[in-house]
Design a protein around this motif. Structure first.
Motif, PDB file in Angstrom:
ATOM      1  N   ALA A  44      40.803  29.969  44.971  1.00  0.00           N
ATOM      2  CA  ALA A  44      39.569  30.154  44.216  1.00  0.00           C
ATOM      3  C   ALA A  44      39.508  29.301  42.952  1.00  0.00           C
ATOM      4  N   HIS A  45      40.636  29.145  42.258  1.00  0.00           N
ATOM      5  CA  HIS A  45      40.579  28.418  40.996  1.00  0.00           C
ATOM      6  C   HIS A  45      40.700  26.913  41.217  1.00  0.00           C
ATOM      7  N   VAL A  46      41.599  26.522  42.117  1.00  0.00           N
ATOM      8  CA  VAL A  46      41.847  25.098  42.306  1.00  0.00           C
ATOM      9  C   VAL A  46      40.986  24.534  43.429  1.00  0.00           C
ATOM     10  N   LEU A 103      35.094  45.278  40.529  1.00  0.00           N
ATOM     11  CA  LEU A 103      36.208  45.765  41.343  1.00  0.00           C
ATOM     12  C   LEU A 103      37.195  44.629  41.634  1.00  0.00           C
ATOM     13  N   PHE A 104      36.699  43.529  42.183  1.00  0.00           N
ATOM     14  CA  PHE A 104      37.589  42.442  42.570  1.00  0.00           C
ATOM     15  C   PHE A 104      38.261  41.815  41.347  1.00  0.00           C
ATOM     16  N   PHE A 121      31.679  36.071  44.844  1.00  0.00           N
ATOM     17  CA  PHE A 121      32.841  35.196  44.691  1.00  0.00           C
ATOM     18  C   PHE A 121      32.753  34.403  43.386  1.00  0.00           C
ATOM     19  N   GLY A 122      31.598  33.811  43.137  1.00  0.00           N
ATOM     20  CA  GLY A 122      31.422  33.013  41.922  1.00  0.00           C
ATOM     21  C   GLY A 122      31.593  33.846  40.658  1.00  0.00           C
ATOM     22  N   HIS A 123      31.007  35.029  40.650  1.00  0.00           N
ATOM     23  CA  HIS A 123      31.111  35.888  39.470  1.00  0.00           C
ATOM     24  C   HIS A 123      32.550  36.373  39.270  1.00  0.00           C
ATOM     25  N   THR A 124      33.215  36.725  40.369  1.00  0.00           N
ATOM     26  CA  THR A 124      34.597  37.191  40.267  1.00  0.00           C
ATOM     27  C   THR A 124      35.477  36.105  39.680  1.00  0.00           C
ATOM     28  N   LEU A 125      35.305  34.894  40.215  1.00  0.00           N
ATOM     29  CA  LEU A 125      36.059  33.741  39.740  1.00  0.00           C
ATOM     30  C   LEU A 125      35.891  33.570  38.228  1.00  0.00           C
TER      31      LEU A 125
END
Lengths: 333, 265
Positions: free
Chosen positions: A67-69, B80-81, B141-145
């Motif tokens: 997710a980060h890289v 949560l994530f 996914f974007g918000h969790t990141l």
């Protein structure tokens, strides 16, 4: 967490471990630890050191790698592609032409310059505006009132980018509060156009980012011991000497992290320029976004620009941190 | 600054600077709120007659209600994530024997320093190469990141004040590592985690740029307000924005106090 009748679990366990060693307190957890389901899953993990370490470290590392890289790597990869949706069967061909397209076309490179200069100016103005306020809250307000003085400033922090930008329109519009007020007192007879230019844009962006400057500055200044200032005053240092020799050097960490945060946020604002900017204030994010609205065949050029912008913003922020020399740990609040 | 020689001159000036700054911060929001009571159809000062009709309209506005529901759904999933992952990374980073600790920490912080716009685009490209469509999953996914680094830092500051002997003692008394975590570390982290969770939820609810690039057809609250702003403006937007502002400000201030307590206790 299935709980079977207690005697079966005891029997299953009796051979391996004497029941006397089972924890007596926290019976809920004792039962949990003894339940077969737990023993087959988490318990197994807890007993095997290698497996435990693998899961404990592996899951976060996997998340960080994916997710980060992952997205950044993909961004760079796409920016080097000649054609983006790669047609089935053909191998991707790599090129740096997308970067050349960016460098040779002032229509693209000018907004980047504009964005960097704009973010730099915003950072500088924000620092100058916020510094005295942070000092006032951290050093002059009495300690018992300090939290209240700070919370008053934090109220707008939680309204998002869109709402805060909208509220700036209320102030600056042609029939907004400022123009109407000025006309009422008779200073102007025709509204000053304050919206949709650099003035409204910088006003809105500073409004958006100033708290990112305030918090690091405040937490750095709060740590300056008062007796240093008192001692300097006793030894004859005037307010300016005290500021220059004590407060400024000791709040350096706060300046570095505040300026970096503000700079990086300003470079990335997106909604505010759309709502408050005008035709002459095209910033780089808008330029990039144009490549991602339609079909995906223009993505490589857009990705190349995003990579340039990422490198420019992180590079400048890192350079700044190196030059001013804050501690690494001070990067965040 | 001629007053710099007297003792109280600079203090008065700084105090004035503070109050001007408060006015600067709160003024526009107060104007926005005031405008939501305006009786007439168009947004312009002076306000003149007042009404509460716009609030009645907002509360019955189907689009608004569905946007609220969608925003809350996304915020809940994000919270949560992000809380689980952020806390987990914090635990790994705080484990002393790890040689690649600083690298993990730096990479874990990466989403917090990448400008929002670039992050949105990179995730958009990333999910496209994985053949994942835009929509709810992509937004979450974007918000969790985005939220993970903040949770991690909050959990880390709390973990740093925790004596290592607590976990050792639990282990000596027969708890296995999992139970020791559940019974000792987790309760110790609790105040920081509550603060972090509210922070995640607010980050997600406020977010515009990630949702803009990753969203499907359903709109979140900021998207809805943005769309209405670009269409014709009426005080209904003010009423809408005021409701959102009030809610987030109250929740945010509560979280702020919670984390402050967690840090000092």
């Amino acid at each position: 967490m299935t709980s079977l009748p207690a005697d079966t679990t005891h029997r299953a366990e009796a051979g391996a471990k004497p029941p006397a060693s089972a924890p007596r307190y926290a019976p809920g957890y004792g039962r949990l630890m003894r339940s077969p389901f737990y023993r087959a899953t988490l318990g197994l993990l807890a007993e095997n050191r290698a497996a435990r370490l693998a899961v404990f470290i592996g899951v976060p590392l996997l998340w960080i790698a994916i997710a980060h890289v992952g997205p950044i790597v993909q961004l760079v990869r796409i920016s080097l592609l000649q054609h983006y949706p790669i047609t089935d069967g053909s191998s991707p061909s790599y090129t740096v032409a997308n970067y050349w397209a960016f460098l040779s076309e002032p229509l693209y490179s000018l907004p980047l310059m504009r964005s960097v200069v704009f973010a730099f100016c915003v950072t500088l103005v924000t620092l100058i505006v916020v510094y005295p306020v942070a000092y006032y809250v951290a050093k002059i307000v009495r300690p018992q009132n300090r939290t209240r003085a700070l919370l008053l400033l934090l109220i707008p922090f939680w309204a998002g980018e869109v709402i805060r930008t909208f509220s700036v329109i209320m102030l600056l519009a042609n029939r907004g509060a400022l123009n109407v007020l000025l006309r009422e007192i008779g200073l102007i007879d025709r509204p000053i156009p304050m919206l949709y230019n650099y003035f409204s844009l910088s006003f809105g962006v500073i409004y958006l980012v100033c708290l990112y400057m305030l918090l690091p500055l405040y937490s750095a200044m709060e740590k300056i011991p008062n007796h240093l200032l008192d001692a300097a005053a006793d030894l004859g240092a005037g307010p300016f000497t005290r500021f220059g020799r004590i407060i400024l050097p000791l709040s350096k960490d706060g300046i570095v992290s505040g300026c970096s945060l503000v700079f990086l946020t300003t470079i990335g604002v997106f909604a505010t320029p759309i709502l408050l900017g005008g035709p002459s204030t095209g910033l780089f994010p808008e330029t990039i976004a144009a490549f991602f609205h339609g079909a995906s065949d223009k993505w490589p050029v857009g990705a190349a620009m995003a990579v340039v912008m990422l490198a420019a913003s992180l590079g400048l922020a890192a350079l700044f941190m190196r030059l001013v020399g804050g501690k690494r740990s001070a990067r965040f609040l | 600054m001629a007053a710099g020689r007297t003792l109280d001159g600079p203090k008065a000036a700084l105090s004035a600077a503070y109050w001007v700054f408060v006015l600067y911060l709160l003024g526009p929001l107060l104007l926005m709120t005031a405008m939501s009571f305006k009786a007439a159809e168009f947004i312009a000062f002076p306000i003149g007659e007042t009404t509460l009709d716009w609030y009645a309209k907002v509360v019955q506005d189907g689009q608004f209600l569905s946007a609220v529901g969608y925003s809350i759904l996304i915020a809940a999933a994000t919270t949560l994530f992000a809380t689980v992952i952020g806390t987990w990374i914090a635990l790994v980073v705080s484990a002393e024997s790890l040689w690649l600790r600083s690298l993990v920490f730096a990479l874990a912080c990466l989403p917090a320093v990448v400008p929002g716009m670039i992050q949105a685009i990179s995730v958009r490209i990333f999910i496209a190469t994985l053949d994942v469509p835009t929509g709810t999953g992509a937004i979450i996914f974007g918000h969790t990141l985005h939220a993970v680094p903040f949770v991690m830092i909050m959990a880390l500051t709390r973990l740093r004040t925790m004596p290592g002997s607590l976990v050792d003692a639990a282990r000596d008394l027969g708890a296995d590592p999992v139970v020791a975590f559940l019974r000792v570390t987790l309760p110790y982290l609790k105040p920081a985690l509550y603060g972090g969770m509210i922070f995640c939820a607010l980050l997600s609810i406020d977010d515009f740029v990630r949702t803009f690039f990753l969203g499907g057809y359903r709109t979140t609250l900021p998207m809805l307000i943005f769309a209405r702003l670009q269409g014709g403006m009426s005080p209904e937007i003010n009423a809408m924005a005021t409701l959102v502002l009030l809610t987030t400000a109250v929740v945010g201030l509560y979280a702020e106090q919670l984390t402050r307590k967690a840090r000092t206790r």
